[in-house]
Design an enzyme around this catalytic site. Structure first.
Site, PDB file in Angstrom:
ATOM      1  N   CYS A   1      -0.546  -3.295  15.281  1.00  0.00           N
ATOM      2  CA  CYS A   1      -0.262  -2.788  13.962  1.00  0.00           C
ATOM      3  C   CYS A   1      -0.916  -3.965  12.779  1.00  0.00           C
ATOM      4  O   CYS A   1      -0.422  -5.192  13.237  1.00  0.00           O
ATOM      5  CB  CYS A   1       1.036  -2.773  13.642  1.00  0.00           C
ATOM      6  SG  CYS A   1       1.791  -2.653  11.917  1.00  0.00           S
TER       7      CYS A   1
ATOM      8  N   CYS B   1      -1.952   1.904   7.857  1.00  0.00           N
ATOM      9  CA  CYS B   1      -1.062   0.824   7.476  1.00  0.00           C
ATOM     10  C   CYS B   1      -1.524  -0.664   7.563  1.00  0.00           C
ATOM     11  O   CYS B   1      -1.949  -1.089   8.529  1.00  0.00           O
ATOM     12  CB  CYS B   1       0.183   0.980   8.466  1.00  0.00           C
ATOM     13  SG  CYS B   1       1.086  -0.285   8.407  1.00  0.00           S
TER      14      CYS B   1
ATOM     15  N   CYS C   1       5.818  -7.243   7.704  1.00  0.00           N
ATOM     16  CA  CYS C   1       6.904  -6.820   8.388  1.00  0.00           C
ATOM     17  C   CYS C   1       6.941  -7.890   9.597  1.00  0.00           C
ATOM     18  O   CYS C   1       6.005  -8.394  10.174  1.00  0.00           O
ATOM     19  CB  CYS C   1       6.066  -5.498   9.317  1.00  0.00           C
ATOM     20  SG  CYS C   1       7.345  -4.789  10.508  1.00  0.00           S
TER      21      CYS C   1
ATOM     22  N   GLU D   1       1.045  -1.153  -0.002  1.00  0.00           N
ATOM     23  CA  GLU D   1      -0.223  -0.013   0.016  1.00  0.00           C
ATOM     24  C   GLU D   1       0.943   1.239   0.039  1.00  0.00           C
ATOM     25  O   GLU D   1       1.890   1.053   0.653  1.00  0.00           O
ATOM     26  CB  GLU D   1      -0.920   0.026   1.318  1.00  0.00           C
ATOM     27  CG  GLU D   1      -1.621  -1.111   1.417  1.00  0.00           C
ATOM     28  CD  GLU D   1      -2.515  -1.215   2.592  1.00  0.00           C
ATOM     29  OE1 GLU D   1      -2.317  -0.305   3.538  1.00  0.00           O
ATOM     30  OE2 GLU D   1      -3.187  -2.060   2.967  1.00  0.00           O
TER      31      GLU D   1
ATOM     32  N   CYS E   1       4.353  -5.733  16.119  1.00  0.00           N
ATOM     33  CA  CYS E   1       3.786  -4.752  17.078  1.00  0.00           C
ATOM     34  C   CYS E   1       2.327  -5.268  17.330  1.00  0.00           C
ATOM     35  O   CYS E   1       1.632  -5.392  16.144  1.00  0.00           O
ATOM     36  CB  CYS E   1       4.024  -3.471  16.676  1.00  0.00           C
ATOM     37  SG  CYS E   1       5.795  -2.931  16.305  1.00  0.00           S
TER      38      CYS E   1
ATOM     39  N   CYS F   1       3.066   8.485   1.791  1.00  0.00           N
ATOM     40  CA  CYS F   1       3.512   7.560   2.725  1.00  0.00           C
ATOM     41  C   CYS F   1       3.770   6.211   2.073  1.00  0.00           C
ATOM     42  O   CYS F   1       2.886   5.537   1.504  1.00  0.00           O
ATOM     43  CB  CYS F   1       2.418   7.410   3.821  1.00  0.00           C
ATOM     44  SG  CYS F   1       2.783   6.057   4.759  1.00  0.00           S
TER      45      CYS F   1
HETATM   46  N1  SAH Z   1       7.829   0.068  11.178  1.00  0.00           N
HETATM   47  C1  SAH Z   1       7.978   1.378  11.090  1.00  0.00           C
HETATM   48  C2  SAH Z   1       7.216   2.305   9.917  1.00  0.00           C
HETATM   49  C3  SAH Z   1       5.983   1.914   9.851  1.00  0.00           C
HETATM   50  S1  SAH Z   1       4.703   1.932  10.991  1.00  0.00           S
HETATM   51  C4  SAH Z   1       7.730   1.917  12.518  1.00  0.00           C
HETATM   52  O1  SAH Z   1       7.067   1.194  13.232  1.00  0.00           O
HETATM   53  O2  SAH Z   1       7.878   2.983  12.777  1.00  0.00           O
HETATM   54  C5  SAH Z   1       4.606   3.770  10.894  1.00  0.00           C
HETATM   55  C6  SAH Z   1       3.876   4.151  12.309  1.00  0.00           C
HETATM   56  O3  SAH Z   1       2.402   3.787  12.256  1.00  0.00           O
HETATM   57  C7  SAH Z   1       4.564   3.724  13.590  1.00  0.00           C
HETATM   58  O4  SAH Z   1       4.638   5.013  14.289  1.00  0.00           O
HETATM   59  C8  SAH Z   1       3.429   2.748  13.994  1.00  0.00           C
HETATM   60  O5  SAH Z   1       3.714   2.571  15.242  1.00  0.00           O
HETATM   61  C9  SAH Z   1       2.229   3.339  13.731  1.00  0.00           C
HETATM   62  N2  SAH Z   1       1.150   2.546  13.551  1.00  0.00           N
HETATM   63  C10 SAH Z   1       1.125   1.175  13.279  1.00  0.00           C
HETATM   64  N3  SAH Z   1      -0.163   0.594  13.754  1.00  0.00           N
HETATM   65  C11 SAH Z   1      -0.949   1.919  13.976  1.00  0.00           C
HETATM   66  C12 SAH Z   1      -2.237   1.721  14.332  1.00  0.00           C
HETATM   67  N4  SAH Z   1      -3.182   0.639  14.322  1.00  0.00           N
HETATM   68  N5  SAH Z   1      -2.795   3.103  14.540  1.00  0.00           N
HETATM   69  C13 SAH Z   1      -2.034   4.097  14.700  1.00  0.00           C
HETATM   70  N6  SAH Z   1      -0.770   3.856  14.174  1.00  0.00           N
HETATM   71  C14 SAH Z   1      -0.061   2.699  13.963  1.00  0.00           C
HETATM   72 FE1  SF4 Z   2       6.358  -3.178  11.541  1.00  0.00          FE
HETATM   73 FE2  SF4 Z   2       3.914  -2.355  12.078  1.00  0.00          FE
HETATM   74 FE3  SF4 Z   2       5.731  -2.291  14.044  1.00  0.00          FE
HETATM   75 FE4  SF4 Z   2       6.224  -0.526  12.189  1.00  0.00          FE
HETATM   76  S1  SF4 Z   2       4.419  -0.837  13.509  1.00  0.00           S
HETATM   77  S2  SF4 Z   2       7.598  -2.076  13.062  1.00  0.00           S
HETATM   78  S3  SF4 Z   2       5.196  -1.887  10.421  1.00  0.00           S
HETATM   79  S4  SF4 Z   2       4.735  -4.229  13.087  1.00  0.00           S
END
Ligand code: SAH
Ligand code: SF4
Length: 349
Positions: free
Chosen positions: A118, A331, A111, A85, A115, A104
């Site tokens: 996410c 994301c 990934c 995406e 987390c 973006c």
């Molecule tokens: N992997 C990298 C960059 C991609 S994620 C990282 O984690 O920084 C980009 C941002 O979106 C990160 O700060 C991540 O923690 C946040 N993010 C992921 N899932 C989310 C969600 N469900 N709601 C809000 N922010 C989210």
């Molecule tokens: Fe990976 Fe999502 Fe964690 Fe960013 S927030 S490091 S994309 S699992």
């Protein structure tokens, strides 16, 4: 490919090397991926390039636009059918000269960091993207509307886990013969891979760094982000400080607010203490909905109160508006929905 790599490739194919810049301009300045449209190239060269790697674009399988038209999202299918995406976010309507257009981009298909909040992380890792697959996401959005002003690596994937290709993409996007974006207009967001943050600091690039923090203490952060068990907060902050002092750039911290998890006033105070004395900026992001019903965004009131707490402690913080909810712009959401739909279709046939 960089122009010099293209030149070498053309040389290997028995083609004149000086055509390399012409091809690079077609791709990067005119965003033309169709060799047949590159009309000032000789037919023999276009034929030769057909079997070569410089032009292997993905297929757009879905385009969505938010009701306010400020946000657009692309779902791209790559050569091996991996889906990624990319999102365009405009701060102002088209025609407003003050407006910024931020793309973006995804850096990986999936990934591995897992987390808990996410959608991408819950699906696991498929593969790294190549630099070209990252650059293509930006070029596709350059074609319509105002020119791209900013790029953020905040789509699917952990950019620091795909270091070399991400750096190549940055150098291609900033190339004077290409889009020529300022490095300062590119931000790399990371969950905190310490060795790569330290390495990035030595590249001589003015790229912005965003650290995904999400919790003020190690116990909570480890429960949300497994990567914290490998590189705890103290080490991540030390690497971010080194980045700030070597590059002269202020680091920003992302903090996704989750109701009853990390949004209490005491946690705001702890966060302010943690970041004390730093030229930092905190981005508060109310959680975008995931599959997990136990994780919810706090009320806007709560988010504001958290922000005021930080403010009072002298910490600059903004609450990020969630744009494009109506087009599943967070994301991983669109890919997930598309997969579910295809599974449902397959099950009913
Ligand atoms: N992997 C990298 C960059 C991609 S994620 C990282 O984690 O920084 C980009 C941002 O979106 C990160 O700060 C991540 O923690 C946040 N993010 C992921 N899932 C989310 C969600 N469900 N709601 C809000 N922010 C989210
Ligand atoms: Fe990976 Fe999502 Fe964690 Fe960013 S927030 S490091 S994309 S699992």
């Amino acid at each position: 490919m960089f122009p010099e790599e293209l030149a070498a490739l053309l040389g290997d194919m028995g083609q004149p090397r000086y055509r390399a810049l012409q091809v690079f301009h077609w791709l990067h300045q005119r965003q033309e991926f169709d060799l047949d449209q590159m009309t000032d190239l000789p037919a023999s060269l276009r034929q030769a390039l057909r079997s070569a790697p410089p032009v292997t674009p993905g297929q757009v399988i879905r385009t969505l636009q938010s009701a306010d038209t400020l946000t657009r999202k692309l779902l791209l299918s790559l050569g091996d059918s991996q889906e990624i995406e990319a999102v365009e976010m405009n701060t102002r309507p088209e025609g407003d000269p003050e407006g910024r257009k931020t793309i973006c981009v995804s850096s990986q298909a999936g990934c591995a960091m897992a987390c808990v909040f996410c959608v991408t992380g819950q699906f696991g890792f498929a593969r790294n993207l190549e630099a070209g697959e990252i650059v293509e996401q930006v070029l596709r959005f350059q074609r319509a509307g105002r020119p791209v002003t900013n790029v953020v690596f905040m789509g699917m994937g952990e950019p620091m886990a795909n270091y070399d290709e991400v750096l190549r993409a940055v150098r291609l996007l900033t190339h004077p013969e290409g889009l020529h974006l300022g490095a300062r207009r590119i931000t790399i967001s990371t969950s905190g891979l310490v060795p790569q943050i330290r390495r990035l600091a030595t590249e001589g690039l003015q790229v912005g760094l965003a650290i995904s923090l999400h919790a003020p203490d190690d116990a909570l952060r480890s429960s949300l982000m497994p990567v914290n068990k490998r590189w705890p907060i103290r080490e991540v902050l030390a690497a971010a400080d080194a980045y700030a002092s070597l590059t002269g750039r202020r680091v920003s911290y992302e903090y996704t607010l989750m109701d009853g998890v990390n949004d209490a006033d005491e946690q705001a105070d702890a966060l302010a203490r943690l970041l004390q004395g730093r030229l930092a900026h905190v981005n508060l992001i109310p959680l975008n909905p995931t599959e997990d019903p136990s994780l919810r965004a706090p009320s806007m009131e709560r988010a504001r109160s958290f922000q005021r707490r930080l403010d009072r402690a002298g910490m600059r913080a903004t609450v990020r508006v969630n744009r494009g909810r109506d087009i599943l712009a967070a994301c991983g959401q669109l890919r997930l929905t598309e997969r579910r739909r295809n599974q449902a279709l397959a099950a009913s046939s």
